[in-house]
Scaffold this active site. Structure first.
Site, PDB file in Angstrom:
ATOM      1  CG  ASP A 160      -1.928  -1.111   1.202  1.00 41.51           C
ATOM      2  OD1 ASP A 160      -2.462  -1.380   0.122  1.00 41.51           O
ATOM      3  OD2 ASP A 160      -2.171  -1.712   2.256  1.00 41.51           O
ATOM      4  CG  HIS A 188      -3.111  -4.746   3.334  1.00 42.24           C
ATOM      5  ND1 HIS A 188      -2.437  -3.834   2.557  1.00 42.24           N
ATOM      6  CD2 HIS A 188      -3.162  -5.880   2.618  1.00 42.24           C
ATOM      7  CE1 HIS A 188      -2.088  -4.395   1.419  1.00 42.24           C
ATOM      8  NE2 HIS A 188      -2.530  -5.649   1.434  1.00 42.24           N
TER       9      HIS A 188
END
Length: 235
Positions: A160, A188
């Site tokens: 990410d 996440h």
């Protein structure tokens, strides 16, 4: 005198990610060029044949650091005495699924694996959780293995972070190495928040460099990073 071998568990070892990282670990990319290792490879029963294929390829490569390869579908055998566990295996995310949809599937998987690690792994085992939602899976593992120090368990959300860097770099038309100090907050998942408040491009604040892209930074940028995984699956 050479150090004794370290035992490294890779779950989901017959999958694409597991298959990719096994040779990297075997050649010393994880623990260095002088540390012998014993690989413990775990996967589910339907992947047993593919798992043996992975083992055969690792043996055939004759890695100097690779002392042995244990490939099994038995959880207790896989985790026995391991020093490091890389938790790649989990219920796969499919098109149309959010990470939260995958979470319920993975809770039972990680609960059982946590219990096995607590009972059979090295008492100082270090654990890296990769399978999504990584942060939640790490928490589940921690809760079901209370004797393993919390600081020994971490989750991989670097992807990410890298996605956020790449989006900023592309917008600013610079190489990604020029983008620094971007932060990812939260899980996440699609609830994460990519934060550029302290970020820089070429040493200058991101919001200064992208002064004409404030609306993009506050909306589309955030949504793109949050939904990038789903977008890739759809392609």
């Amino acid at each position: 005198m050479a150090p004794g071998p370290k035992r490294i568990l890779i779950t989901g070892a017959a999958g694409q990610i597991g298959y990719a990282i096994c040779p990297l670990v075997a050649r010393g990319a994880m623990l260095g060029p002088d540390q012998p290792i014993i690989l413990h490879l775990l996967d589910i029963e339907p992947a047993a044949t593919a798992l043996q294929g992975v083992r055969m390829e690792l043996v055939d490569a004759a890695f100097p650091l690779l002392v042995d390869v244990i490939a099994t579908t038995n959880l207790e055998e896989a985790v026995k005495d391991v020093d490091i566990a890389v938790m790649v295996g989990g219920f796969p995310r499919k098109a149309g699924m959010e990470r939260k949809d995958v979470m319920s599937k993975n809770v039972s998987i990680y609960a059982s694996q946590a219990a096995a690690l607590e009972k059979h792994a090295s008492k100082d085992v270090k654990i890296l959780v990769v399978a999504n939602p990584a942060n939640t899976n790490a928490l589940v593992l921690k809760e079901h293995a209370p004797s393993i120090p919390a600081e020994n368990i971490t989750a991989l959300t670097r992807l990410d972070h890298n996605r956020a860097l790449a989006q900023v770099a592309e917008r600013a038309q610079v190489h990604v190495s020029e983008v620094k100090n971007v932060i990812i907050w939260g899980n996440h998942s699609s609830t994460q928040y990519p934060d550029v408040s302290h970020g820089t491009v070429g040493g200058k604040p991101i919001r200064e460099v992208l002064a004409d892209s404030t609306e993009w930074l506050n909306s589309e940028f955030i949504e793109t990073v949050q939904q990038r995984g789903a977008a890739i699956i759809k392609v």
